[in-house]
Scaffold this motif. Structure first.
Motif, PDB file in Angstrom:
ATOM      1  N   GLY A 195      -0.162   4.487   0.150  1.00  0.00           N
ATOM      2  CA  GLY A 195      -0.968   5.642   0.543  1.00  0.00           C
ATOM      3  C   GLY A 195      -0.182   6.492   1.527  1.00  0.00           C
ATOM      4  O   GLY A 195       1.049   6.460   1.563  1.00  0.00           O
ATOM      5  N   TYR A 196      -0.912   7.243   2.351  1.00  0.00           N
ATOM      6  CA  TYR A 196      -0.268   8.108   3.345  1.00  0.00           C
ATOM      7  C   TYR A 196       0.697   7.295   4.219  1.00  0.00           C
ATOM      8  O   TYR A 196       1.868   7.634   4.344  1.00  0.00           O
ATOM      9  CB  TYR A 196      -1.302   8.673   4.307  1.00  0.00           C
ATOM     10  CG  TYR A 196      -2.165   9.808   3.849  1.00  0.00           C
ATOM     11  CD1 TYR A 196      -1.864  11.103   4.221  1.00  0.00           C
ATOM     12  CD2 TYR A 196      -3.316   9.588   3.108  1.00  0.00           C
ATOM     13  CE1 TYR A 196      -2.691  12.166   3.862  1.00  0.00           C
ATOM     14  CE2 TYR A 196      -4.148  10.633   2.753  1.00  0.00           C
ATOM     15  CZ  TYR A 196      -3.831  11.924   3.133  1.00  0.00           C
ATOM     16  OH  TYR A 196      -4.651  12.956   2.786  1.00  0.00           O
ATOM     17  N   VAL A 197       0.171   6.238   4.843  1.00  0.00           N
ATOM     18  CA  VAL A 197       0.966   5.515   5.839  1.00  0.00           C
ATOM     19  C   VAL A 197       2.163   4.837   5.173  1.00  0.00           C
ATOM     20  O   VAL A 197       3.304   4.979   5.628  1.00  0.00           O
ATOM     21  CB  VAL A 197       0.096   4.476   6.602  1.00  0.00           C
ATOM     22  CG1 VAL A 197       0.945   3.697   7.587  1.00  0.00           C
ATOM     23  CG2 VAL A 197      -1.063   5.158   7.313  1.00  0.00           C
ATOM     24  N   ALA A 207      -2.380  -1.010   3.422  1.00  0.00           N
ATOM     25  CA  ALA A 207      -3.313  -0.991   2.290  1.00  0.00           C
ATOM     26  C   ALA A 207      -4.628  -0.297   2.645  1.00  0.00           C
ATOM     27  O   ALA A 207      -5.668  -0.608   2.077  1.00  0.00           O
ATOM     28  CB  ALA A 207      -3.565  -2.417   1.824  1.00  0.00           C
ATOM     29  N   GLY A 208      -4.593   0.629   3.574  1.00  0.00           N
ATOM     30  CA  GLY A 208      -5.783   1.404   3.902  1.00  0.00           C
ATOM     31  C   GLY A 208      -6.430   0.971   5.203  1.00  0.00           C
ATOM     32  O   GLY A 208      -6.080  -0.068   5.771  1.00  0.00           O
ATOM     33  N   PRO A 221     -10.936  11.267   6.894  1.00  0.00           N
ATOM     34  CA  PRO A 221     -10.270  10.662   8.051  1.00  0.00           C
ATOM     35  C   PRO A 221      -8.966  11.350   8.465  1.00  0.00           C
ATOM     36  O   PRO A 221      -7.882  10.830   8.262  1.00  0.00           O
ATOM     37  CB  PRO A 221     -10.040   9.221   7.608  1.00  0.00           C
ATOM     38  CG  PRO A 221     -10.024   9.279   6.135  1.00  0.00           C
ATOM     39  CD  PRO A 221     -10.856  10.425   5.699  1.00  0.00           C
ATOM     40  N   LEU A 222      -9.094  12.529   9.035  1.00  0.00           N
ATOM     41  CA  LEU A 222      -7.943  13.285   9.532  1.00  0.00           C
ATOM     42  C   LEU A 222      -8.290  13.818  10.925  1.00  0.00           C
ATOM     43  O   LEU A 222      -9.464  14.116  11.209  1.00  0.00           O
ATOM     44  CB  LEU A 222      -7.632  14.462   8.612  1.00  0.00           C
ATOM     45  CG  LEU A 222      -7.175  14.125   7.183  1.00  0.00           C
ATOM     46  CD1 LEU A 222      -7.116  15.378   6.328  1.00  0.00           C
ATOM     47  CD2 LEU A 222      -5.824  13.420   7.191  1.00  0.00           C
ATOM     48  N   ALA A 269      -1.522  16.870   4.374  1.00  0.00           N
ATOM     49  CA  ALA A 269      -0.090  16.760   4.076  1.00  0.00           C
ATOM     50  C   ALA A 269       0.396  15.340   4.266  1.00  0.00           C
ATOM     51  O   ALA A 269      -0.036  14.653   5.192  1.00  0.00           O
ATOM     52  CB  ALA A 269       0.704  17.689   4.996  1.00  0.00           C
ATOM     53  N   ASP A 329       1.833  -1.800  -4.704  1.00  0.00           N
ATOM     54  CA  ASP A 329       0.465  -1.273  -4.696  1.00  0.00           C
ATOM     55  C   ASP A 329      -0.301  -1.806  -5.903  1.00  0.00           C
ATOM     56  O   ASP A 329       0.275  -2.035  -6.970  1.00  0.00           O
ATOM     57  CB  ASP A 329       0.512   0.263  -4.735  1.00  0.00           C
ATOM     58  CG  ASP A 329      -0.772   0.906  -4.249  1.00  0.00           C
ATOM     59  OD1 ASP A 329      -0.735   1.606  -3.230  1.00  0.00           O
ATOM     60  OD2 ASP A 329      -1.829   0.717  -4.896  1.00  0.00           O
ATOM     61  N   GLY A 374       0.840  -1.206   0.000  1.00  0.00           N
ATOM     62  CA  GLY A 374       0.000   0.000   0.000  1.00  0.00           C
ATOM     63  C   GLY A 374       0.865   1.243   0.000  1.00  0.00           C
ATOM     64  O   GLY A 374       1.686   1.433   0.903  1.00  0.00           O
ATOM     65  N   GLU A 383       4.778   7.529   4.029  1.00  0.00           N
ATOM     66  CA  GLU A 383       5.473   8.200   5.144  1.00  0.00           C
ATOM     67  C   GLU A 383       6.461   7.250   5.813  1.00  0.00           C
ATOM     68  O   GLU A 383       7.609   7.610   6.106  1.00  0.00           O
ATOM     69  CB  GLU A 383       4.450   8.699   6.178  1.00  0.00           C
ATOM     70  CG  GLU A 383       3.632   9.872   5.679  1.00  0.00           C
ATOM     71  CD  GLU A 383       2.612  10.408   6.670  1.00  0.00           C
ATOM     72  OE1 GLU A 383       2.121  11.509   6.465  1.00  0.00           O
ATOM     73  OE2 GLU A 383       2.287   9.709   7.655  1.00  0.00           O
TER      74      GLU A 383
HETATM   75  N1  LIG Z   1      -0.375  12.723   7.112  1.00  0.00           N
HETATM   76  C1  LIG Z   1      -1.635  12.400   7.308  1.00  0.00           C
HETATM   77  O1  LIG Z   1      -2.493  13.261   7.424  1.00  0.00           O
HETATM   78  C2  LIG Z   1      -2.022  10.972   7.442  1.00  0.00           C
HETATM   79  C3  LIG Z   1      -1.081   9.995   7.654  1.00  0.00           C
HETATM   80  C4  LIG Z   1      -1.488   8.676   7.771  1.00  0.00           C
HETATM   81  C5  LIG Z   1      -2.824   8.351   7.657  1.00  0.00           C
HETATM   82  N2  LIG Z   1      -3.725   9.336   7.438  1.00  0.00           N
HETATM   83  C6  LIG Z   1      -5.163   9.003   7.294  1.00  0.00           C
HETATM   84  O2  LIG Z   1      -5.375   7.631   7.435  1.00  0.00           O
HETATM   85  C7  LIG Z   1      -6.070   7.109   6.290  1.00  0.00           C
HETATM   86  C8  LIG Z   1      -5.518   5.759   5.969  1.00  0.00           C
HETATM   87  O3  LIG Z   1      -4.200   5.870   5.417  1.00  0.00           O
HETATM   88  P1  LIG Z   1      -3.571   4.644   4.647  1.00  0.00           P
HETATM   89  O4  LIG Z   1      -2.244   5.011   4.151  1.00  0.00           O
HETATM   90  O5  LIG Z   1      -3.714   3.449   5.518  1.00  0.00           O
HETATM   91  O6  LIG Z   1      -4.579   4.406   3.448  1.00  0.00           O
HETATM   92  P2  LIG Z   1      -4.689   5.095   2.015  1.00  0.00           P
HETATM   93  O7  LIG Z   1      -6.092   4.895   1.616  1.00  0.00           O
HETATM   94  O8  LIG Z   1      -4.107   6.459   1.988  1.00  0.00           O
HETATM   95  O9  LIG Z   1      -3.736   4.193   1.074  1.00  0.00           O
HETATM   96  C9  LIG Z   1      -3.930   2.842   0.872  1.00  0.00           C
HETATM   97  C10 LIG Z   1      -3.110   2.417  -0.341  1.00  0.00           C
HETATM   98  O10 LIG Z   1      -3.136   0.988  -0.380  1.00  0.00           O
HETATM   99  C11 LIG Z   1      -3.399   0.577  -1.709  1.00  0.00           C
HETATM  100  N3  LIG Z   1      -4.041  -0.736  -1.622  1.00  0.00           N
HETATM  101  C12 LIG Z   1      -5.296  -1.035  -1.228  1.00  0.00           C
HETATM  102  N4  LIG Z   1      -5.494  -2.370  -1.246  1.00  0.00           N
HETATM  103  C13 LIG Z   1      -4.327  -2.924  -1.636  1.00  0.00           C
HETATM  104  C14 LIG Z   1      -3.889  -4.260  -1.823  1.00  0.00           C
HETATM  105  N5  LIG Z   1      -4.692  -5.290  -1.621  1.00  0.00           N
HETATM  106  N6  LIG Z   1      -2.624  -4.470  -2.236  1.00  0.00           N
HETATM  107  C15 LIG Z   1      -1.778  -3.424  -2.457  1.00  0.00           C
HETATM  108  N7  LIG Z   1      -2.144  -2.145  -2.282  1.00  0.00           N
HETATM  109  C16 LIG Z   1      -3.391  -1.882  -1.881  1.00  0.00           C
HETATM  110  C17 LIG Z   1      -4.252   1.672  -2.316  1.00  0.00           C
HETATM  111  O11 LIG Z   1      -4.155   1.672  -3.723  1.00  0.00           O
HETATM  112  C18 LIG Z   1      -3.644   2.922  -1.673  1.00  0.00           C
HETATM  113  O12 LIG Z   1      -2.586   3.428  -2.444  1.00  0.00           O
HETATM  114  C19 LIG Z   1      -5.844   8.125   5.182  1.00  0.00           C
HETATM  115  O13 LIG Z   1      -6.956   8.187   4.329  1.00  0.00           O
HETATM  116  C20 LIG Z   1      -5.625   9.407   5.918  1.00  0.00           C
HETATM  117  O14 LIG Z   1      -6.817  10.115   5.994  1.00  0.00           O
HETATM  118  C21 LIG Z   1      -3.353  10.625   7.322  1.00  0.00           C
END
Ligand SMILES: NC(=O)c1ccc[n+]([C@@H]2O[C@H](COP(=O)([O-])OP(=O)(O)OC[C@H]3O[C@@H](n4cnc5c(N)ncnc54)[C@H](O)[C@@H]3O)[C@@H](O)[C@H]2O)c1
Ligand SMILES: Cc1cc2nc3c(=O)[nH]c(=O)nc-3n(C[C@H](O)[C@H](O)[C@H](O)COP(=O)(O)OP(=O)(O)OC[C@H]3O[C@@H](n4cnc5c(N)ncnc54)[C@H](O)[C@@H]3O)c2cc1C
Length: 485
Positions: free
Chosen positions: A211-213, A298-299, A347-348, A379, A232, A209, A216
């Motif tokens: 995404g944000y996590v 992955a979210g 979700p922030l 961010a 991803d 995944g 970072e």
């Molecule tokens: N800096 C910040 O503000 C911050 C930081 C961390 C989290 N968050 C919040 O937490 C929420 C969750 O963050 P997150 O990073 O867990 O989720 P996310 O939704 O941002 O990212 C998930 C990623 O996983 C991928 N993915 C999904 N299923 C998959 C699979 N089976 N195999 C491979 N890749 C897959 C998606 O394509 C996506 O790129 C965010 O929406 C955000 O609002 C915010």
């Protein structure tokens, strides 16, 4: 009818119900002559002790209501215990490395080394106290605390810690939990909690995944010396952010030692003696990588599994508890939901606090406040930061006839040059007719700070002329806003 009137009626109703049925938690009806287990009764029962839940509990107590709260984990929620705050503390260590790295041969002679163990100890100085302090604060306010997941028995009644509890209003503020992945061996995957508590940075690790996590943590781990792979299903990281800036960030991430595998489906994880093997499919071919640890990034999904929402007549879908604009359940008027878990939320953390405030207002004064969310800056704390507020380029092209797009690399501007920072780019979207800013996207050092100025500008309908007339400190990142617009 506001809560104080309805609470009175509710209490009479509870007493009548209690006298009539004499019902205990196990579900056994017992004779009115036998000793009846006491039903506890509150004006408000909050499930979840994060930013949203705490905001509701504190406001309702201060509004003169009786309040109880349950959390099945350490009190204080995700942000303070295992999210934003500990992440930013750990990040401080890698920020120093990043800055020193850019200045090597310019100003810095010896590069610093990261002591992950010490950094973890420093982080614990922030997180260890959170649960106790939170419980202490809530208890002193008079909130009754429970340490288990409640589940609904009916629309107004919960079962928790073996007790039956009635509440006039029940607030669901249970946040998000990691999405479960369906493939064989998924039980071997670690979560973001595990990453934030890593005792030692492994040599090689993988994030499922981007995404944000995932992004970072990948940046943090790469700076701390790990060889990182991010895999991803999508064709790029951070799907909601500006494509051009994400492409630039991706290229820079590769230079930092992060490997990306896009358009790939993980289908199994196998454990060997000291490592894990991750099997995936890409372009119809089966591939595999070997790694020390694998993190599920992955979210995250709404944490609703244990609440027995069907019994409480609380409607929900994959986005969370279904709420109206008062953040009240669309199916049960006694229930509100706020924070990540409401299907209205972004979700922030700052949004969770705002939703908590709206819910407490509507409980105390009756439904008089609708959730009204201004533009929300967001961010990603990669190094450099990626930050965004307002419309994306795609959205403005769909919505506006004439848009000015200011887009440039600013790596030769003074601020970036002084740090010898290779990445500093922006894309600012302006409504040509009104001269107002409608979107801002930044990639560079401190972009997570500078974006707040753009959020203020958009929320207050500022024109580029208003910004030009404002005096900022110099030299500063904020002052660059003038050149960007
Ligand atoms: N800096 C910040 O503000 C911050 C930081 C961390 C989290 N968050 C919040 O937490 C929420 C969750 O963050 P997150 O990073 O867990 O989720 P996310 O939704 O941002 O990212 C998930 C990623 O996983 C991928 N993915 C999904 N299923 C998959 C699979 N089976 N195999 C491979 N890749 C897959 C998606 O394509 C996506 O790129 C965010 O929406 C955000 O609002 C915010
Ligand atoms: C690693 C990470 C980094 C993040 N970084 C940022 C960031 O930099 N900036 C930002 O704005 N946001 C960030 N977030 C998101 C932010 O943490 C959340 O948006 C915020 O914490 C949500 O607050 P909340 O009150 O809605 O829920 P939470 O803080 O998640 O609180 C929910 C509480 O409910 C409890 N709970 C859940 N189910 C039950 C149950 N059945 N019974 C009892 N209790 C239950 C949980 O234990 C938890 O304590 C990050 C998240 C993660 C995971």
């Amino acid at each position: 009818m506001c809560l104080t009137d309805s609470v009175h009626n509710f209490r009479i109703w509870v007493n009548l119900w209690y006298l009539k049925f004499g019902y205990c938690d196990s579900g056994n009806h017992i004779s009115r002559n036998t000793k009846i287990m006491k039903i506890e009764e509150f004006d408000v029962f909050v499930i979840g002790s994060g930013t949203a839940g705490q905001t509701v509990a504190e406001a309702c107590i201060k509004g003169g209501l009786t309040v109880a709260m349950a959390d099945y984990r350490e009190f204080g929620g995700t942000c303070a215990n295992r999210g934003c705050d500990p992440k930013k503390v750990l990040l401080a260590g890698t920020e120093v490395l990043e800055m020193a790295g850019h200045l090597e041969e310019k100003k810095v002679v010896t590069l610093p080394r990261l002591n992950w163990k010490k950094l973890q100890k420093f982080k614990k100085g922030f997180t260890n106290a959170v649960p106790v302090k939170t419980e202490d604060k809530l208890s002193k306010l008079g909130v009754k605390l429970y340490h288990q997941s409640p589940h609904f028995l009916d629309e107004n009644t919960l079962s928790v810690e073996g007790k039956t509890v009635k509440a006039h209003k029940i607030v669901i503020a249970t946040g998000y939990t990691p999405r479960e992945l369906p493939f064989k061996g998924a039980e071997h995957l670690k979560t973001s909690d595990d990453f934030l508590n890593l005792k030692k940075m492994p040599k090689r690790l993988t994030f499922i995944g981007a995404g944000y996590v995932g992004m970072e943590f990948a940046h943090m781990a790469a700076r701390a010396g790990a060889k990182v792979t991010v895999i991803d299903t999508g064709n790029r990281p951070l799907a909601d952010f500006d494509t051009d800036l994400v492409d630039e960030l991706t290229e820079y991430s590769k230079l930092m030692g992060i490997d990306f595998i896009f358009n790939a489906t993980v289908n199994a994880v196998k454990k060997s003696k000291k490592k894990y093997q991750l099997n995936y499919e890409k372009n119809g071919k089966s591939e595999r990588i070997s790694t020390k640890l694998i993190f599920n990034t992955a979210g995250r999904v709404p944490a609703l599994a244990e609440l027995g929402l069907e019994k409480g007549n609380v409607a929900f879908d994959e986005n969370g508890v279904k709420v109206n604009t008062y953040l009240q359940s669309t199916s049960n008027q006694n229930v509100y939901a706020c924070g990540d878990v409401s299907n209205h939320s972004v979700p922030l953390t700052p949004l969770s606090g705002r939703e908590g405030y709206v819910v407490s207002h509507n409980i105390i004064a009756g439904n008089t406040k609708k959730i009204d969310v201004p533009v929300v800056p967001s961010a990603v704390f990669t190094l450099p930061n990626l930050a965004s507020v307002g419309y994306s380029e795609k959205q403005v092209k769909e919505r506006y006839k004439n848009v000015v797009i200011k887009k440039e690399s600013a790596s030769d501007w003074f601020n970036a040059k002084r740090l010898n920072s290779p990445i500093y780019s922006y894309k600012i979207l302006i409504n040509e007719r009104t001269d107002k800013i409608i979107g801002a996207h930044l990639l560079g050092p401190y972009a997570a700070e500078t974006i707040n100025l753009f959020a203020m500008a958009i929320n207050n309908g500022m024109t580029t002329n208003d910004i030009q007339r404002t005096i900022f400190t110099y030299p500063s990142w904020g002052n660059d806003m003038k050149s960007m617009v």
